[in-house]
Design an enzyme around this catalytic site. Structure first.
Site, PDB file in Angstrom:
ATOM      1  N   HIS A 358     -92.054  36.228  35.182  1.00  0.00           N
ATOM      2  CA  HIS A 358     -90.600  36.099  35.285  1.00  0.00           C
ATOM      3  C   HIS A 358     -90.039  36.351  36.668  1.00  0.00           C
ATOM      4  CE1 HIS A 358     -89.782  35.891  30.914  1.00  0.00           C
ATOM      5  NE2 HIS A 358     -90.917  36.560  30.841  1.00  0.00           N
ATOM      6  N   LYS A 546     -74.124  39.573  36.027  1.00  0.00           N
ATOM      7  CA  LYS A 546     -75.585  39.664  36.053  1.00  0.00           C
ATOM      8  C   LYS A 546     -75.939  40.998  36.689  1.00  0.00           C
ATOM      9  CE  LYS A 546     -75.480  35.855  38.631  1.00  0.00           C
ATOM     10  NZ  LYS A 546     -76.391  35.046  37.825  1.00  0.00           N
ATOM     11  N   ARG A 547     -77.215  41.413  36.625  1.00  0.00           N
ATOM     12  CA  ARG A 547     -77.584  42.649  37.291  1.00  0.00           C
ATOM     13  C   ARG A 547     -77.254  42.586  38.783  1.00  0.00           C
ATOM     14  NH1 ARG A 547     -80.642  46.672  34.604  1.00  0.00           N
ATOM     15  NH2 ARG A 547     -80.708  47.681  36.629  1.00  0.00           N
ATOM     16  N   LYS A 552     -79.327  38.218  44.295  1.00  0.00           N
ATOM     17  CA  LYS A 552     -78.344  37.488  43.495  1.00  0.00           C
ATOM     18  C   LYS A 552     -77.047  37.250  44.272  1.00  0.00           C
ATOM     19  CE  LYS A 552     -80.186  39.273  39.085  1.00  0.00           C
ATOM     20  NZ  LYS A 552     -80.613  38.077  38.304  1.00  0.00           N
ATOM     21  N   THR A 654     -80.451  32.815  32.969  1.00  0.00           N
ATOM     22  CA  THR A 654     -80.090  32.350  31.628  1.00  0.00           C
ATOM     23  C   THR A 654     -78.587  32.495  31.426  1.00  0.00           C
ATOM     24  OG1 THR A 654     -80.801  34.540  30.871  1.00  0.00           O
ATOM     25  CG2 THR A 654     -82.272  32.695  30.412  1.00  0.00           C
ATOM     26  N   LYS A 658     -75.526  30.090  29.562  1.00  0.00           N
ATOM     27  CA  LYS A 658     -74.490  30.553  28.635  1.00  0.00           C
ATOM     28  C   LYS A 658     -73.112  30.103  29.100  1.00  0.00           C
ATOM     29  CE  LYS A 658     -77.527  34.401  27.785  1.00  0.00           C
ATOM     30  NZ  LYS A 658     -77.947  35.709  28.322  1.00  0.00           N
TER      31      LYS A 658
END
Ligand code: 26W
Length: 817
Positions: A358, A546-547, A552, A654, A658
């Site tokens: 992952h 998100k985290r 990110k 993911t 969504k």
């Protein structure tokens, strides 16, 4: 009507009866929590009826079964999704209404089991829902942490962590399965001896921890298939001996009990940096060993004692390398307990275990100091060492003298056990989680392994369960879709594409916009209630949830907001589409820089609030404690989805799926599944910016990037960055964000700073934002994009993902009745 469906009247009577029997109360007297428990128990009864059928089916069909091992399962609340999968939401809603109860007040009472950090754990949860719904026989296996991921509060613009004691009122969905309790052994030393001419390995002086399983039934959508999620809880086999009370040994005994039970106490909140912590290793081995013991026990019960048939009847899937000790543990059980020879055992292992990777982030690749494995798991260490010896032998024959390559591929090197190498060498399948990620695994991360065993490698793009992430969380949109194209798409989500022509239908677009507005109002109400914050639903809702990680790039978003603020503050004529920027993000408690980014975001939010004109078109909201339940409110309200990772770094994502499914338009890089999203909707319906992943990788290799060059030429960016440290954001202490500022401009270890190319991509991001802002002014154009996103999202249902895993890797048969 299947025999297991309950009608409204019987639901009502069951609930009344339960409140009476459990609490001795009438409905009017019962507290919301008591009502919740009665309703949950009613739903569970209904599921249990199906569970019995499912277990009979399994005995009859004797199919191969999947065990999906994951140290994280981020399930979210169960009640509403269970009702949905029982096709009974209407019955329950009406039954409760007739009792004078609003179902939403009951749903709120359920604590959220947050047994995961982010994407990896939530993926496991979506997979279970799809496995059950597609009639595939499976068992999820994990740890029953007493404390899930911490609860987050924002105090004075900073993250504060609180314990998440989700089990305080018990868990209404689980049942302990005492008869499957087993022992897991730690420590001791191994004695070798020859018995009847065979080498035997006996571990002595070990200590024992008991593993107690709790099963949670996962019901499929409109089917009798129910698969269990098995959660292992650690218990000391020592009982407090009251006789020792007087001798003062009581304290020591209770300390030992506590040490054993610490194993399943708390979920580790790190999801990036790997630290070889002893307790984490204990957790991993604990649940893996208990699971494998159970798998063999169940296999023998069903199919007898010939374990060579194991690969025909069992597939063990490991979600990243965390359950990777399944490899040596299965070897151990087959050799030491079942008496198989090494080669036979190794062959069985290699035909039974499949592994998903992952992340390509080097610091997240799991490795354990040899000394730790040796001390905690002496027999397992022997097996790992032998696996490594044989592997290196083979590699030496293939690549004589190529030490570097062998070191890269070895299971044991530089005093560490490299879990990914062990998992690749000993499994029959290795997959990435998006097309791009799969390619990077082959070309980069596991390049050497792909040369030697290319047949193992594949890519299967992640997915999300459309039942939770559309049907359950967005009833408004679900209703509109049903009214427009019927409900065949519920079973075949790719049929959502039948909506596409309606992007050109003005009436449909307006109905779509109306639903979005209602969802924005619902989010606004939640924020008012939970955080006392007022947001205006007529603003554009832009979300990054998100985290918190540097890769990110929440920083890209934050700096851009500061630039917008400056445009407003510096130019009285500047206007823009009013927009609320929402952030939802937990930072790992030990990740200093991530926590600084939260402070930066909160400080920008305050700065804007103080400016009378900026406030009229800009707002920043930091949503506290982002979790599954708040995602279910946040995502349906989003119009813009921020997916900004440095290309090549996000394996899939993911959340991106969504948001898309709920009609948000993505602004993002060509990374992970964003690439495939862009293909589905077409480049006109997404805002792509920034470097591509091959360029990023070239730049890392060349060490040529210098962020200072951009800092010196982009005046807007330079100003925003300077405001981080010049007192604009923190008037009394300009040094607060010093480190964050420096990380963007000054490097270490051969890099010149800005390791994730925030400055490099800023210009391109800012242009994309400008286009987005202009397009939003054109309401028709915008709504067409939004509708297209929902219409093309079907392929990202985890039903498609699971079908693909089954075709390529698992080869399970669907239960037929
Ligand atoms: C510290 C140990 C550790 C290291 C990595 C814990 C957890 C991890 C995970 C692999 C991090 C993770 O959640 N990865 C995410 O997995 C999602 C599901 O495949 C992907 O969509 C995300 O892109 C990926 O970051």
């Amino acid at each position: 009507m299947p025999a297991t469906s309950f009608d409204k009247e019987s639901i009502k009577n069951t609930i009344i009866g339960k409140v009476q029997r459990y609490n001795g109360l009438t409905i009017e007297e019962a507290t919301p929590q008591q009502i919740y428990r009665a309703v949950a128990s009613t739903v569970r009864d209904q599921i249990m009826q199906k569970y019995m059928v499912a277990r009979e089916d399994r005995k009859k069909c004797r199919q191969k079964r999947l065990y999906y091992l994951s140290v994280e399962y981020l399930m979210g609340r169960s009640m509403y999704c269970n009702m949905l999968n029982l096709v009974s939401t209407k019955e329950y809603t009406e039954a409760l209404a007739e009792l004078g109860i609003d179902i939403r007040d009951v749903l709120k009472e359920e604590p959220e089991p947050g047994l995961g950090n982010g994407g990896l754990g939530r993926l496991a949860a979506c997979f279970l829902d799809s496995l059950s719904s597609l009639d595939l026989p499976a068992m999820g296996c994990t740890i029953r942490y007493e404390y899930g991921l911490f609860r987050q509060k924002i105090v004075d613009g900073q993250q504060v962590e609180l314990p998440d004691s989700w089990l305080d009122n018990g868990n209404a969905w689980e049942t302990p399965v005492m008869e499957d309790t087993c022992e897991v052994h730690f420590g001791g030393h191994v004695e070798e001896m020859t018995v009847n001419g065979r080498q035997q390995y006996i571990t002595r002086d070990y200590y024992t921890v008991e593993a107690v399983p709790y099963d949670m039934p996962i019901v499929g959508y409109d089917t009798t298939n129910v698969n269990p999620l098995r959660m292992w809880s650690a218990r000391s086999p020592k009982k407090l001996d009251l006789g020792s009370f007087g001798e003062g040994k009581y304290v020591q005994a209770s300390e030992e009990i506590e040490l054993a039970e610490a194993i399943s106490k708390v979920l580790y909140p790190e999801d990036k940096h790997y630290e070889g912590k002893m307790l984490r290793l204990k957790q991993h081995y604990f649940f893996t060993s208990a699971t494998l013991q159970y798998i063999l026990k169940d296999f023998k019960k069903m199919y007898g004692s010939d374990l060579r048939k194991l690969p025909d009847k069992v597939v063990i899937h490991i979600n990243d390398t965390h359950p990777g000790m399944a490899v040596p543990e299965l070897m151990r059980l087959l050799i030491d307990q079942e008496g198989l020879e090494w080669d036979e055992a190794a062959q069985i292992v290699r035909r039974t275990i499949a592994y998903t990777n992952h992340t390509i982030m080097a610091e997240a690749l799991e490795k354990w100091p040899v000394s730790m494995v040796q001390q905690l798991l002496p027999r397992i260490w022997q097996i790992i060492n032998e696996l490594n010896r044989r592997l290196c032998d083979r590699l030496w024959n293939q690549f004589p003298g190529d030490w570097d390559r062998i070191a890269r591929m070895a299971i044991v090197s530089y005093d560490n056990v490299h879990m990914a190498n062990m998992c690749i060498a000993m499994s029959y399948s290795v997959n990435g989680v998006s097309r791009l990620h799969g390619e990077i695994l082959k070309e980069e991360t596991f390049y050497d392994y792909n040369l030697v065993m290319p047949e193992k490698f594949s890519a299967i793009t992640n997915g999300i369960t459309h039942r939770r992430w559309l049907l359950s969380c967005n009833p408004g949109l679900t209703g509109l879709i049903r009214d427009t194209i019927g409900d065949k798409w519920i079973r075949e989500p790719e049929l959502l594409s039948e909506l596409r022509p309606y992007a050109d239908d003005a009436a449909f677009r307006e109905a779509f916009a109306k639903v979005k507005l209602q969802n924005k109002e619902r989010l606004a109400a939640m924020l008012r209630e939970r955080q006392g914050v007022d947001v205006d639903p007529s603003f554009m809702f832009d979300v990054q949830a998100k985290r918190l990680h540097e890769y990110k790039r929440q920083m890209l978003n934050a700096l851009h907001i500061l630039v917008l603020y400056n445009r407003i503050a510096d130019d009285p004529n500047f206007t823009m589409q009013p927009r609320v920027f929402f952030f939802g993000a937990k930072a790992s408690p030990g990740y200093y820089r991530a926590k600084q980014i939260i402070r930066f975001i909160c400080a920008i939010s305050e700065l804007i609030e103080k400016h009378p004109r900026a406030r009229t078109m800009l707002k920043v909201v930091f949503l506290e404690n982002y979790d599954v339940s708040s995602a279910e409110i946040l995502i349906p309200a989003a119009e813009v989805s921020e997916q900004l990772s440095t290309a090549s770094k996000e394996a899939s994502g993911t959340g991106n799926m969504k948001f898309m499914m709920n009609g948000a338009v993505t602004i993002g890089t060509m990374d992970g599944a964003n690439v495939e999203i862009s293909e589905q909707v077409g480049m006109d319906n997404i805002y792509i910016f920034g470097m591509r992943s091959d360029t990023v990788r070239d730049m890392y290799r060349e060490h040529s990037y210098n962020p200072m060059n951009i800092f010196e030429t982009n005046q807007e960016l330079r100003k925003a960055m300077t405001q981080m440290i010049d007192g604009t954001l923190f008037p009394t202490n300009g040094a607060v964000l010093q480190d964050l500022y420096h990380s963007l401009l000054m490097g270490e270890w051969g890099s010149l700073g800005d390791n994730y190319f925030v400055l490099k991509d800023f210009g391109s991001y800012s242009m994309a934002q400008r286009r987005l802002n202009n397009d939003y002014e054109n309401r028709d154009k915008w709504l067409k994009m939004a509708v297209t996103n929902t219409a093309m999202s079907g392929i990202f249902s985890s039903d498609r993902t699971i079908e693909e895993y089954n075709e390529k890797i698992w080869h399970l048969q669907k239960t037929v009745r």
